[in-house]
Write an enzyme that holds these catalytic residues in place. Structure first.
Site, PDB file in Angstrom:
ATOM      1  N   ALA A 192       2.421  -8.669   2.084  1.00 44.79           N
ATOM      2  CA  ALA A 192       2.288  -7.870   3.383  1.00 44.79           C
ATOM      3  C   ALA A 192       1.718  -6.316   2.786  1.00 44.79           C
ATOM      4  O   ALA A 192       1.306  -6.106   1.606  1.00 44.79           O
ATOM      5  CB  ALA A 192       3.393  -7.540   4.021  1.00 44.79           C
ATOM      6  N   HIS A 193       1.437  -5.510   3.961  1.00 42.72           N
ATOM      7  CA  HIS A 193       0.696  -4.220   3.612  1.00 42.72           C
ATOM      8  C   HIS A 193       1.845  -3.308   2.778  1.00 42.72           C
ATOM      9  O   HIS A 193       3.168  -3.417   2.874  1.00 42.72           O
ATOM     10  CB  HIS A 193       0.108  -3.549   5.015  1.00 42.72           C
ATOM     11  CG  HIS A 193       1.292  -3.214   5.858  1.00 42.72           C
ATOM     12  ND1 HIS A 193       1.072  -2.712   7.305  1.00 42.72           N
ATOM     13  CD2 HIS A 193       2.642  -3.656   5.996  1.00 42.72           C
ATOM     14  CE1 HIS A 193       2.236  -2.788   7.647  1.00 42.72           C
ATOM     15  NE2 HIS A 193       3.041  -3.240   7.214  1.00 42.72           N
ATOM     16  N   ASN A 194       1.106  -2.493   1.992  1.00 46.51           N
ATOM     17  CA  ASN A 194       1.919  -1.264   1.203  1.00 46.51           C
ATOM     18  C   ASN A 194       2.819  -1.975  -0.006  1.00 46.51           C
ATOM     19  O   ASN A 194       3.536  -1.390  -0.641  1.00 46.51           O
ATOM     20  CB  ASN A 194       2.702  -0.603   2.167  1.00 46.51           C
ATOM     21  CG  ASN A 194       1.881  -0.002   3.147  1.00 46.51           C
ATOM     22  OD1 ASN A 194       0.673   0.082   3.281  1.00 46.51           O
ATOM     23  ND2 ASN A 194       2.508   0.311   4.418  1.00 46.51           N
ATOM     24  N   GLN A 203      -4.787   0.315  10.075  1.00 48.28           N
ATOM     25  CA  GLN A 203      -4.487  -0.011   8.692  1.00 48.28           C
ATOM     26  C   GLN A 203      -5.573   0.680   7.877  1.00 48.28           C
ATOM     27  O   GLN A 203      -6.548   0.073   7.514  1.00 48.28           O
ATOM     28  CB  GLN A 203      -4.256  -1.387   8.626  1.00 48.28           C
ATOM     29  CG  GLN A 203      -3.395  -1.930   9.610  1.00 48.28           C
ATOM     30  CD  GLN A 203      -1.908  -1.604   9.234  1.00 48.28           C
ATOM     31  OE1 GLN A 203      -1.455  -1.870   7.899  1.00 48.28           O
ATOM     32  NE2 GLN A 203      -1.243  -1.127  10.082  1.00 48.28           N
ATOM     33  N   ARG A 223      -4.114  -5.457   3.365  1.00 48.67           N
ATOM     34  CA  ARG A 223      -4.556  -3.938   2.694  1.00 48.67           C
ATOM     35  C   ARG A 223      -3.317  -3.245   3.417  1.00 48.67           C
ATOM     36  O   ARG A 223      -2.599  -3.535   4.422  1.00 48.67           O
ATOM     37  CB  ARG A 223      -5.546  -3.621   3.283  1.00 48.67           C
ATOM     38  CG  ARG A 223      -5.776  -3.232   4.833  1.00 48.67           C
ATOM     39  CD  ARG A 223      -7.364  -2.543   5.312  1.00 48.67           C
ATOM     40  NE  ARG A 223      -7.779  -2.071   6.542  1.00 48.67           N
ATOM     41  CZ  ARG A 223      -8.177  -2.485   7.468  1.00 48.67           C
ATOM     42  NH1 ARG A 223      -8.772  -4.008   7.059  1.00 48.67           N
ATOM     43  NH2 ARG A 223      -8.554  -2.455   8.671  1.00 48.67           N
TER      44      ARG A 223
END
Lengths: 342, 342, 342
Positions: free
Chosen positions: C251-253, C210, C230
């Site tokens: 969550a990511h993104n 990640q 991240r």
């Protein structure tokens, strides 16, 4: 039974002592001097261990059990093998919990402040209290007697903690008064400002000063990683004896009555009031500014959008009486089945 | 690609080395000595970077991409520009993950115990392990080799941690045995007592001693701020290779099989058992004392109230087969539309 | 009103000063020199206190109130008792929040680094910043001016924190850049790796590196025990002025626009994008890879599975326009009622 690395067992105890301990009575013919060394479930208990039986679903298990002793209701002794020493109780699970507590008593750690803790000079610490490594206690905080403040927990300025209360590791307390015999789990946050903003259509939301506190009454237990916000002006209140599971969210100004049971990941929106003995199953959500009557039971994942009168059992989003909820589930299932066939 | 303040890149690497690394093969005519300096998405990759392509939805993107190299399935090379060096793989995403790991390897911090950490004299710390600032390690705890114990994490007495395991900052562990190669996120609480009470109609709920542990098997990964309770007598078990997202609640006595995938904010009630390879989407809730078969997939926000046989895909509250769920959604929508018109 | 152990009140103030402070105007005949000592709700305010009135539901209360002064819209002064000094404002709640902030200003603690904090030699700390007991600040971290880093908070290597930002006790930050005037609650985790795996049918899921960051823009506020992952390559972004309640999962993104309002226990799955001014009520879930238009309002516990165009109000799982949702609720209830009677 329990891993001796984590749990220290005491005993053995005479069976008569255990019966006394839990308010039970020995069935006729039971040897009061039988020596019992541990508690265990029916399926694994041996001749020197004590178990309990309170659900007829398990009558085959009790019949096959090798437990030397077993706590049960008088009418259930017919299911017990002849060699089993029956301890009679109207509430076998409660009696068993008391007996288990006898074998595995809560052991207070040695009192004292760890050298790595940071305790303000103006904080007051009651006799027999233990402050673990890395804990921080702010100015003017008052910690009662025989408390345990977990490692790296943070107790803010002027916070009050009653006697015999346990604060978990890494918990954070501010702007609150905590009662006696309270258990606050690890990672719990109590007393941070509530989610109060003047919402601005242009996106410049203005935080409203949150000038209330959190009052946690005696005997409350709060699970891991919960978040209990302080009030905006009124206080957020958790009534005596209420028990709260992990990851529960309690918003500002919420008032929870006495003896409520709030399961994991439930959330209560701002200014909502619960009566006494309310039961919320897991992942339940309550809208803000509503009243939940005493004794209300709310099914898992329900979303309660309006007041619920005392004693009702509700489920669904929006929540409705449980019977209606399941009738609707059945009706919809039938309708969808029909559509499929045509 | 990655911010060099946070991520240390290695390389460059020869394309043939990267293909070896990820089990791929170079397409005919590709220069094995081409030098690749980084990984990047198709849209931003340049001539010295490698990307991947595994979804036909993005065939225009791959065609327009300036990536020097790209991992893809053999049948997809027709979509690649002529200048692109294709690396052939049956599982391009996995191959890409391996290549990304080559450029950005996990870097073990220097071993040692920070001066501000508090480590019990009776704790055992394996070779190469790092204990960060403010961490607390209790009596008789056993930490394996090459572990990282994050800043201000709290490892309770007698806790066991296997080799190569990472414990996040501010995590709290007690009454548990953690396997090897486990990753526990920041703020996670493992091993606190389960939510077990004898419920009393008068509100004097009695906490039942929670005498079990949490067993976290090898290779498990747990996200931030989760809460995993210890068993009441039996253990709570998380099977090898299971991955758990943030803010998940696992109650006492739950048994999770191997290789399960549990998304954010899901909750599992007490004594429920999951087989292997179960997938729970976000905000899913499982009732207590039920069995979820291996390979079951549960849609987001579902509430599972009873056993689910292996391999089924379910959704809704109460959960039902996914197809039925969406049929019911459609039927209800049609009915409501009709009502509106009349 | 507020407990003086926790809140320091300033004042008293002249009524004219308070009106200036909040952009209000004194009604005709009001004494500008009247001395006001505190803010209070209508029901408890006394003759030297100021309150507000902005909801006709409470017109009986304002009429019976003993508040010396009250902020309200000009057309509502007819409901005020004659003795009440009316302060006229088009937005009484905002005006009241500003006045409350005058009486109870945020007080910056004395600057300095507590002796028990661990601050890397290579970290940079702005003027006037305070690092509380037990906090840990990593290598190359840059903390702005007038920041507060709470007790036992952990700021990872190279993390950037803007001016006037408050990081709560026991919060954990890594791989992120935090803007100015941000408030991050206690127990919040920001920047841990996202939940990204190559799912393997055999259960050997492979963690995908990640490689992104978390960007938290200016003026964002984040409640207690939230988890913000991240990005996997792109960044996770929280837009300026967005406010987030407790126990929220991002969550990511994920990209969140400006001025959004995200209530407690909501969750946003990976790569989903929100426009500006989106409102998510409590326990809402958004699927991954979808787009929520600006100004969308999402009802409590909704599950949004696909894109929502700007400005829509939706509810339910799967989410639909609010009116449809409630029509379906009504239709199903009627059908179930009918079935019951037959």
């Amino acid at each position: 039974m329990a891993d001796p690395r984590f749990f220290r067992r005491t005993g053995p105890f005479r069976l008569a002592d255990l019966a006394d301990q839990c308010g039970g009575e020995l069935a006729t013919g039971v040897d009061p001097d039988a020596e019992i060394v541990d508690v265990a479930p029916l399926s694994t208990a041996g001749p020197d261990e004590i178990s309990f039986f309170d659900n007829l679903r398990y009558k085959a298990e009790v019949n096959a059990s090798k437990a030397g002793a077993c706590i049960m209701q008088p009418e259930n002794t017919v299911h017990a093998p002849k060699t089993m020493a029956c301890v009679l109780s109207q509430d076998p699970y409660r009696a068993f919990a008391l007996v288990a507590g006898r074998f595995y008593p809560d052991t207070a750690p040695a009192a004292g402040v760890d050298a790595s803790a940071t305790v303000s000079d103006s904080a007051v610490l009651g006799d027999g209290s233990k402050v673990c490594a890395g804990a921080v206690i702010g100015a003017e905080a008052k910690i009662g007697a025989r408390c345990q403040i977990g490692a790296n927990a943070v107790i803010g300025d002027a916070v009050i903690v009653g006697d015999d209360t346990i604060i978990g590791a890494n918990a954070v307390l501010s702007h609150c008064a905590i009662g006696a015999r309270v258990v606050i789990g690890p990672g719990v946050c109590v007393g941070q400002p509530g989610f109060g903003y003047v919402i601005d259509p242009g996106g410049h939301h203005l935080a409203v000063p949150q000038l209330g506190r959190v009052i946690v009454e005696d005997g409350v237990e709060i699970g891991a990683n919960c978040a209990i916000d302080r009030g905006s002006g009124p206080d957020t209140v958790i009534g005596a004896g209420t028990v709260i599971d992990n990851l529960v969210h309690v918003a500002h100004n919420v008032q929870i009555g006495r003896g409520c049971v709030i399961a994991g990941q439930s959330g209560i929106s701002g200014s909502t009031r619960l009566g006494d003995l309310v039961v919320m199953a897991g992942q339940t959500g309550l809208a803000g500014h509503i009243k939940i009557g005493s004794g209300v039971q709310i099914g898992g994942q329900s979303g309660v959008l309006s007041d619920v009168p005392p004693g009702l059992r509700v489920m669904g989003t929006p929540a409705k009486p449980v019977r209606e909820f399941f009738r609707e589930v059945a009706v919809l299932s039938r309708l969808a089945g029909k559509r499929k066939r045509t």
